[in-house]
Design an enzyme around this catalytic site. Structure first.
Site, mmCIF file in Angstrom:
data_model
loop_
_atom_site.group_PDB
_atom_site.id
_atom_site.type_symbol
_atom_site.label_atom_id
_atom_site.label_comp_id
_atom_site.label_asym_id
_atom_site.label_seq_id
_atom_site.Cartn_x
_atom_site.Cartn_y
_atom_site.Cartn_z
ATOM 1 N N TYR A 18 13.515 0.845 -0.083
ATOM 2 C CA TYR A 18 12.655 -0.351 -0.034
ATOM 3 C C TYR A 18 13.360 -1.533 -0.704
ATOM 4 O O TYR A 18 13.435 -2.627 -0.140
ATOM 5 C CB TYR A 18 11.322 -0.045 -0.732
ATOM 6 C CG TYR A 18 10.462 -1.263 -0.982
ATOM 7 C CD1 TYR A 18 9.788 -1.896 0.054
ATOM 8 C CD2 TYR A 18 10.334 -1.784 -2.273
ATOM 9 C CE1 TYR A 18 8.993 -3.026 -0.186
ATOM 10 C CE2 TYR A 18 9.542 -2.903 -2.522
ATOM 11 C CZ TYR A 18 8.880 -3.519 -1.474
ATOM 12 O OH TYR A 18 8.107 -4.626 -1.712
ATOM 13 N N LYS A 64 14.561 -4.989 1.115
ATOM 14 C CA LYS A 64 14.040 -6.309 0.722
ATOM 15 C C LYS A 64 15.198 -7.229 0.315
ATOM 16 O O LYS A 64 15.190 -8.425 0.617
ATOM 17 C CB LYS A 64 13.023 -6.173 -0.423
ATOM 18 C CG LYS A 64 11.703 -5.524 -0.027
ATOM 19 C CD LYS A 64 10.850 -6.375 0.920
ATOM 20 C CE LYS A 64 10.293 -7.617 0.261
ATOM 21 N NZ LYS A 64 9.396 -8.366 1.203
ATOM 22 N N ASP A 104 4.824 -8.987 15.433
ATOM 23 C CA ASP A 104 5.326 -7.723 14.877
ATOM 24 C C ASP A 104 6.727 -8.005 14.346
ATOM 25 O O ASP A 104 7.623 -8.387 15.108
ATOM 26 C CB ASP A 104 5.363 -6.651 15.973
ATOM 27 C CG ASP A 104 5.875 -5.313 15.445
ATOM 28 O OD1 ASP A 104 6.414 -5.262 14.318
ATOM 29 O OD2 ASP A 104 5.733 -4.313 16.172
ATOM 30 N N LEU A 105 6.906 -7.838 13.035
ATOM 31 C CA LEU A 105 8.199 -8.185 12.422
ATOM 32 C C LEU A 105 9.357 -7.395 13.020
ATOM 33 O O LEU A 105 10.511 -7.833 12.952
ATOM 34 C CB LEU A 105 8.138 -7.980 10.908
ATOM 35 C CG LEU A 105 7.316 -9.039 10.156
ATOM 36 C CD1 LEU A 105 7.070 -8.602 8.720
ATOM 37 C CD2 LEU A 105 8.022 -10.393 10.178
ATOM 38 N N GLY A 149 -2.769 -7.917 4.504
ATOM 39 C CA GLY A 149 -2.115 -7.579 3.236
ATOM 40 C C GLY A 149 -2.838 -8.234 2.060
ATOM 41 O O GLY A 149 -3.690 -9.108 2.242
ATOM 42 N N TYR A 156 7.230 -4.119 5.116
ATOM 43 C CA TYR A 156 7.082 -2.665 5.028
ATOM 44 C C TYR A 156 7.048 -2.376 3.532
ATOM 45 O O TYR A 156 8.064 -2.506 2.848
ATOM 46 C CB TYR A 156 8.282 -1.992 5.709
ATOM 47 C CG TYR A 156 8.244 -0.488 5.710
ATOM 48 C CD1 TYR A 156 8.089 0.223 6.895
ATOM 49 C CD2 TYR A 156 8.352 0.240 4.526
ATOM 50 C CE1 TYR A 156 8.060 1.607 6.899
ATOM 51 C CE2 TYR A 156 8.311 1.617 4.520
ATOM 52 C CZ TYR A 156 8.169 2.292 5.709
ATOM 53 O OH TYR A 156 8.129 3.669 5.718
ATOM 54 N N THR A 157 5.856 -2.035 3.000
ATOM 55 C CA THR A 157 5.687 -1.945 1.539
ATOM 56 C C THR A 157 5.488 -0.509 1.025
ATOM 57 O O THR A 157 5.217 -0.326 -0.166
ATOM 58 C CB THR A 157 4.490 -2.799 1.074
ATOM 59 O OG1 THR A 157 3.330 -2.407 1.812
ATOM 60 C CG2 THR A 157 4.743 -4.286 1.270
HETATM 61 N N1 LIG Z 1 2.507 -4.736 -3.400
HETATM 62 C C1 LIG Z 1 3.370 -4.885 -4.398
HETATM 63 O O1 LIG Z 1 3.212 -4.303 -5.488
HETATM 64 C C2 LIG Z 1 4.566 -5.791 -4.249
HETATM 65 C C3 LIG Z 1 4.752 -6.530 -3.102
HETATM 66 N N2 LIG Z 1 5.846 -7.359 -2.983
HETATM 67 C C4 LIG Z 1 6.061 -8.123 -1.771
HETATM 68 O O2 LIG Z 1 5.002 -9.036 -1.626
HETATM 69 C C5 LIG Z 1 4.670 -9.215 -0.260
HETATM 70 C C6 LIG Z 1 3.186 -9.003 -0.056
HETATM 71 O O3 LIG Z 1 2.830 -7.702 -0.480
HETATM 72 P P1 LIG Z 1 1.348 -7.142 -0.314
HETATM 73 O O4 LIG Z 1 0.445 -8.217 0.194
HETATM 74 O O5 LIG Z 1 0.999 -6.407 -1.553
HETATM 75 O O6 LIG Z 1 1.586 -6.058 0.842
HETATM 76 P P2 LIG Z 1 0.526 -5.177 1.635
HETATM 77 O O7 LIG Z 1 1.125 -3.827 1.776
HETATM 78 O O8 LIG Z 1 -0.844 -5.336 1.070
HETATM 79 O O9 LIG Z 1 0.514 -5.896 3.061
HETATM 80 C C7 LIG Z 1 1.617 -5.884 3.896
HETATM 81 C C8 LIG Z 1 1.218 -6.533 5.201
HETATM 82 O O10 LIG Z 1 2.343 -6.486 6.070
HETATM 83 C C9 LIG Z 1 1.884 -6.119 7.356
HETATM 84 N N3 LIG Z 1 2.963 -5.536 8.109
HETATM 85 C C10 LIG Z 1 3.642 -4.386 7.876
HETATM 86 N N4 LIG Z 1 4.529 -4.154 8.868
HETATM 87 C C11 LIG Z 1 4.421 -5.218 9.723
HETATM 88 C C12 LIG Z 1 5.075 -5.559 10.941
HETATM 89 N N5 LIG Z 1 5.989 -4.776 11.500
HETATM 90 N N6 LIG Z 1 4.722 -6.708 11.552
HETATM 91 C C13 LIG Z 1 3.767 -7.509 11.028
HETATM 92 N N7 LIG Z 1 3.110 -7.237 9.895
HETATM 93 C C14 LIG Z 1 3.432 -6.088 9.257
HETATM 94 C C15 LIG Z 1 0.757 -5.143 7.083
HETATM 95 O O11 LIG Z 1 -0.073 -4.978 8.219
HETATM 96 C C16 LIG Z 1 0.062 -5.825 5.927
HETATM 97 O O12 LIG Z 1 -0.835 -6.796 6.441
HETATM 98 C C17 LIG Z 1 5.590 -8.268 0.523
HETATM 99 O O13 LIG Z 1 6.686 -8.996 0.993
HETATM 100 C C18 LIG Z 1 6.049 -7.270 -0.505
HETATM 101 O O14 LIG Z 1 7.322 -6.745 -0.195
HETATM 102 C C19 LIG Z 1 6.741 -7.501 -3.999
HETATM 103 C C20 LIG Z 1 6.606 -6.788 -5.151
HETATM 104 C C21 LIG Z 1 5.513 -5.873 -5.374
#
Ligand SMILES: NC(=O)C1=CN([C@@H]2O[C@H](COP(=O)(O)OP(=O)(O)OC[C@H]3O[C@@H](n4cnc5c(N)ncnc54)[C@H](O)[C@@H]3O)[C@@H](O)[C@H]2O)C=CC1
Length: 291
Positions: free
Chosen positions: A125, A129, A36-37, A10, A61-62
Site C-alpha cells: 500500500y 501510494k 473507475d481509477l 469514502g 485502494y485503502t
Molecule cells: N483511511 C486512512 O487511515 C488513511 C487514508 N489516507 C488516504 O486518504 C485518502 C482518503 O481515504 P479514506 O477516505 O479514509 O478512504 P476510504 O477507504 O474511506 O474511501 C476510499 C474511496 O475510494 C473509492 N475507490 C476505491 N477504489 C476505487 C476505484 N478503482 N475507482 C474509484 N473509486 C475507488 C472507494 O469506493 C471509496 O469511496 C486516500 O487517498 C487514502 O489513501 C491516508 C492515510 C490514512
C-alpha cells in the site's frame, strides 16, 4: 468554488460533501461506475466533463493488508489512477489536491517527519501510494500532495467505529501500543482541503505547490487512541472498557506498518496558515455524533 472529488463513499469524500455545504462550496463526488481509477478513460471523461475549479484526488485502494496479496490492483488504482487524475487536471488547467499517506515512511525517525525526509515504504500500500505521488507530480506541476494519517470520522469503516463495535460485547480490548502517529478526523481534512483549494485557485505561487503533511495536532499510539475513545464512551454511557496494551509482535498483520509515523505539519501552517485541531478534541466531536 466547484470541486470535483474522486470517490463517492469514502470518509474524506463524505466529509467534503458535508463541509462543502457549510462553506458554500459545490462538491461533485465522482466514483464507480462512471469514474473507475483503474480505467483511465473513465477518469478523464468524468473529471473533464465535470468542469471543476480544482480536483480533489481522495479515492484510493485503502485496504492496507489486502494490498499485500493484490499488488497489481493496488498499483492500478493508487499509481495509474493518480496519473489519470493528473492528466485530467492538466487538460482542464486546474490544480489537483492529492491525498497520500504517512505509510510512505519506514517509521525509524526519532522525530516528526518533514516533507523533505527520505521516504521508504514498508508495505505494498505504501509503495503504491508513493508511486502515485510521483506519477501525479510528474504529470501535473499544479499539485498539492497532502499526506495524512490514521483517518477516522462518523462515516465508513475506521478505528473509532471498530472500537465502539467491540465495546458492545467486550469489557477489555487488546490494542497495539508500540506504533506512534496522529489520529486525523476526515472532517478536519475536509475543512483544510477546502481552504487549500481556495488558495491554490487564487494564487500561482510556486511555494504553494508540492508535498505537505496534513495530520491532527499531537500524537498517540493506537492504544492511547482506544483509551480516549473508551473514556468518551464511559462519559456518555457509563460503559467501562479497558485497553490491554500489546505490541505489534503480539498482533501480526500481512502488511508491515511504521512504528513511528508522526508528521510535522509546520510547512502547511507556515505557507497555507492551516493547522488541524488536537486529535483529542476532534475525537470527542466524532464520538458526540456516533454515541
Ligand atoms: N483511511 C486512512 O487511515 C488513511 C487514508 N489516507 C488516504 O486518504 C485518502 C482518503 O481515504 P479514506 O477516505 O479514509 O478512504 P476510504 O477507504 O474511506 O474511501 C476510499 C474511496 O475510494 C473509492 N475507490 C476505491 N477504489 C476505487 C476505484 N478503482 N475507482 C474509484 N473509486 C475507488 C472507494 O469506493 C471509496 O469511496 C486516500 O487517498 C487514502 O489513501 C491516508 C492515510 C490514512
Amino acid at each position: 468554488m466547484r470541486l470535483a472529488v474522486t470517490g463517492k463513499q469514502g470518509q474524506v469524500v463524505t466529509a467534503l460533501i458535508e463541509r462543502g455545504a457549510v462553506h458554500g462550496v459545490d462538491i461533485l463526488a465522482l466514483g464507480r461506475p462512471e469514474l473507475d481509477l483503474a480505467d483511465r478513460a473513465s477518469v478523464l471523461d468524468a473529471l473533464t466533463g465535470a468542469k471543476p475549479d480544482a480536483i480533489v484526488s481522495a479515492a484510493a485502494y485503502t485496504a492496507v493488508d489486502k494490498a499485500e496479496s493484490e499488488p497489481a490492483q493496488a498499483f492500478a488504482v493508487n499509481c495509474d489512477g493518480a496519473g489519470a487524475v493528473a492528466e485530467a487536471a492538466v487538460a482542464l488547467g486546474v490544480p489537483v489536491l492529492h491525498l497520500s499517506t504517512d505509510y510512505v515512511f519506514d517509521g525509524t525517525s526519532p522525530e516528526p517527519y518533514l516533507e523533505s525526509d527520505l521516504v521508504g515504504p514498508t508495505s505494498v500500500y505504501g509503495r503504491s501510494k508513493l508511486a502515485g505521488e510521483m506519477r501525479l507530480a510528474s504529470i501535473a506541476p499544479n499539485h498539492a500532495i497532502l499526506r495524512t494519517a490514521w483517518v477516522y470520522s462518523p462515516f465508513g469503516a475506521n478505528f473509532v467505529k471498530t472500537m465502539l463495535r467491540l465495546a458492545e460485547t467486550r469489557d477489555s480490548v487488546s490494542v497495539v501500543a508500540d506504533q506512534q502517529g496522529t489520529p486525523t478526523s476526515a472532517l478536519d481534512i475536509a475543512d483544510a482541503v477546502i481552504a487549500i483549494a481556495r488558495q491554490m485557485i487564487d494564487s500561482d505561487e510556486a511555494e504553494l505547490r508540492g508535498v505537505f503533511h496534513l495530520t491532527g495536532t499531537g500524537s498517540a499510539s493506537w492504544a492511547d487512541f482506544a483509551e480516549a475513545i473508551f473514556a468518551g464512551l464511559a462519559e456518555k454511557t457509563g460503559k467501562q472498557v479497558t485497553v490491554n496494551r500489546i505490541t505489534t509482535a503480539d498482533y501480526p498483520t500481512p502488511a508491515r506498518r511504521p512504528a513511528y509515523s508522526r508528521l510535522s505539519n509546520e510547512k502547511l501552517a507556515r505557507l497555507y496558515g492551516v493547522r488541524l485541531p488536537d486529535w483529542r478534541d476532534s475525537t470527542k466531536l466524532v464520538l458526540d455524533r456516533l454515541l
